[in-house]
Design an enzyme around this catalytic site. Sequence first.
Site, PDB file in Angstrom:
ATOM      1  N   CYS A 268      47.541 -11.788  -0.004  1.00 41.43           N
ATOM      2  CA  CYS A 268      48.575 -11.103  -0.039  1.00 41.43           C
ATOM      3  C   CYS A 268      49.565 -11.625   1.669  1.00 41.43           C
ATOM      4  CB  CYS A 268      49.753 -10.194  -0.521  1.00 41.43           C
ATOM      5  SG  CYS A 268      49.127  -9.735  -2.126  1.00 41.43           S
TER       6      CYS A 268
ATOM      7  N   ASN B 180      51.332  -5.510   0.303  1.00 42.39           N
ATOM      8  CA  ASN B 180      49.971  -6.231   1.093  1.00 42.39           C
ATOM      9  C   ASN B 180      48.843  -4.938   0.877  1.00 42.39           C
ATOM     10  OD1 ASN B 180      47.907  -7.386   1.390  1.00 42.39           O
ATOM     11  ND2 ASN B 180      47.761  -7.636   3.300  1.00 42.39           N
TER      12      ASN B 180
ATOM     13  N   GLU C 248      25.925 -21.501   4.953  1.00 41.97           N
ATOM     14  CA  GLU C 248      26.563 -21.736   4.941  1.00 41.97           C
ATOM     15  C   GLU C 248      27.439 -23.202   4.440  1.00 41.97           C
ATOM     16  OE1 GLU C 248      29.369 -20.163   6.293  1.00 41.97           O
ATOM     17  OE2 GLU C 248      31.016 -21.718   6.807  1.00 41.97           O
TER      18      GLU C 248
ATOM     19  N   HIS D 230       8.877 -20.622  -4.996  1.00 35.83           N
ATOM     20  CA  HIS D 230       8.714 -19.548  -5.526  1.00 35.83           C
ATOM     21  C   HIS D 230      10.405 -18.720  -6.011  1.00 35.83           C
ATOM     22  CE1 HIS D 230       6.137 -18.115  -2.567  1.00 35.83           C
ATOM     23  NE2 HIS D 230       6.009 -18.639  -1.500  1.00 35.83           N
TER      24      HIS D 230
END
Length: 614
Positions: A2, A101, A487, A510
């Site tokens: 917000c 907010n 990332e 795995h």
Amino acid sequence: MCGIVGYVGDRDACPIIIKGLKRLEYRGYDSAGVAIVNDKGELNVFKCKGKVSGLEEFISEKDTRGCVGIAHTRWATHGEPSDRNAHPHYSASGNLALIHNGIIENFRVLKDALIQNGYTFKSSTDSEVLVNLIEYVKQSNDCSLEEAVRLALKQVVGAYAIAVVERGNNSRIVAARQSSPMVIGIGKGEYFLSSDAASIIDYTNDFAYLNDGEIAVIEKGKDLEIKTLDNEDGHLDIRRLELSISQLEKGGYPHFMLKEIHEQPNTIVDCIRGRINPETLEVYLSGVALNKEKFLNAGRIIFVACGTSWHASLIGEHIFENMCRIPVEVEYASEFRYRNPIIRKDDIVIAVSQSGETADTLAALEIAKKAGAFVYGICNAVGSSIARVTDSGTYIHVGPEIGVASTKAFTGQVTVMAMMALCIAQMKGTMTEEQRHAVVRDMLRLPEITKEVLSTDSVIADLAKIFTYAHNFIYLGRGYNYPTALEGALKLKEISYIHAEGYPAAEMKHGPIALIDTEMPTVVIATPDHTHDKTVSNMEEIKARGGKIIAVMAHGDEHASKSADYVIEVPVCSECLMPIVVSIPLQLLAYYIAVYKGRNVDQPRNLAKSVTVE
Ligand code: G6P
């Protein structure tokens, strides 16, 4: 989460707060609204579901004149995105309007008490409870708005940055904060209010940063009045912020994200400026140098962070352990804060945060501080909450990041971590001068290296076309580049909505290898390091099962290219800096796939850039 903005002065408030709201849209874009008090003292609220551009259209035919205004762009917490849940919220009598907010945690108890007193509610938000609580307190105590705000907030548990305006008062806003950001821009006879100073930088460079538990009375032509919830005088923390407006514009790029990706050669220059002596190749960071003893005697470093900053911290773990021989732990701030962590007095807790406002990171830091640890910040936003509560820190100085998917902040964070580690390594003698200087020389080459990587933009755009319709992606990397794989996967997920996972390359066997088929692209980071051969073997294992491989590898690496279906070639430098180099093509790959899929790259669904709620 917000964005809130406000204006009090002699000018027409609406254009100012709408402009500010557009700059705050990275904080949420579920709905938007304004409340204006006009010259006659009438209070009017205009709001609707959707983005600020929708609100602009909605109010274009309305009379929005008035010199006091507050505005809000929402990231929904309580109640679905809709017109009725949009802010500002009127109080029951229509005499007050509030924007908020944060999250009021005890809103149910407060709401039930208000219902007992005859209040009814139009929305499902916690914020409407707050505006009615303020009204109820005001009426019961027959007091001023600021007193009512103060008394009401004493009953509130949770996080908030609020602004309230009142029918009949066309010169004043009352604002308050607890764990959510709020700054007051100081103009000549006028004031601006915002969740983020950058949104109002067109009007002033002087900002008063409100502290937790403070209430501000912002009145045209009067001095700022700041009180605490206990009615004591607050602390007026005024700072000057230099920021150029061009940093807040797209500058000819179709999206902020692409602009920010391409800014990286320059943001790296800004990040290292004044910190590396190109003649002596020595690194100086005041935050480290002035706290030499703390770093020399550190028993452990604990990184606390969220999202992309957490990935940068994982790279920091490798960098600090390798270069400084200090044990490092990396924690999700949201987990750390709730699991009774062991914190020792000789621990250094480093909060990594682009915005400097992430609620969980801030809370984790406060726990560490209370436990007696030395707390350090790696932030981008100057004057942000984390930057202000830490004992010391290093700004990454990459300029405002507006695209919701973090790019230049990530490379700035890794750059700062490498510089910190070089400083500490020099103090501790854990690297030879030759080793340190080799890294520093590469660091000075990074702007050129990243420019070279960016020149392959069109190659990556073509590659993205081939994979636009993939449903899943795997990203693999090892060592420094395992976090880069995480990332890369996060970037793709965030903006294209394609499911993507990052794994350490050797973990493939795995479990994830079961997912490999002809439909599953795997991005393998196969740049030269001591596990390079093993990574290439992992590529062979994928190939043998029909998987398609995109290898990010060194120029001319024939060994890796033989095992790949598609290659992205990058220049090579010190291993610890390779995540900076490699992350750029991964950012571009995610960007172009998202563009081809027609996604809203800068404002991906459900996300917000600054997460100021838990
Ligand atoms: C949000 C943003 C991410 C960011 C994370 C942490 O989720 O969308 O891009 O990495 O918050 O934010 P911070 O400002 O603390 O780095």
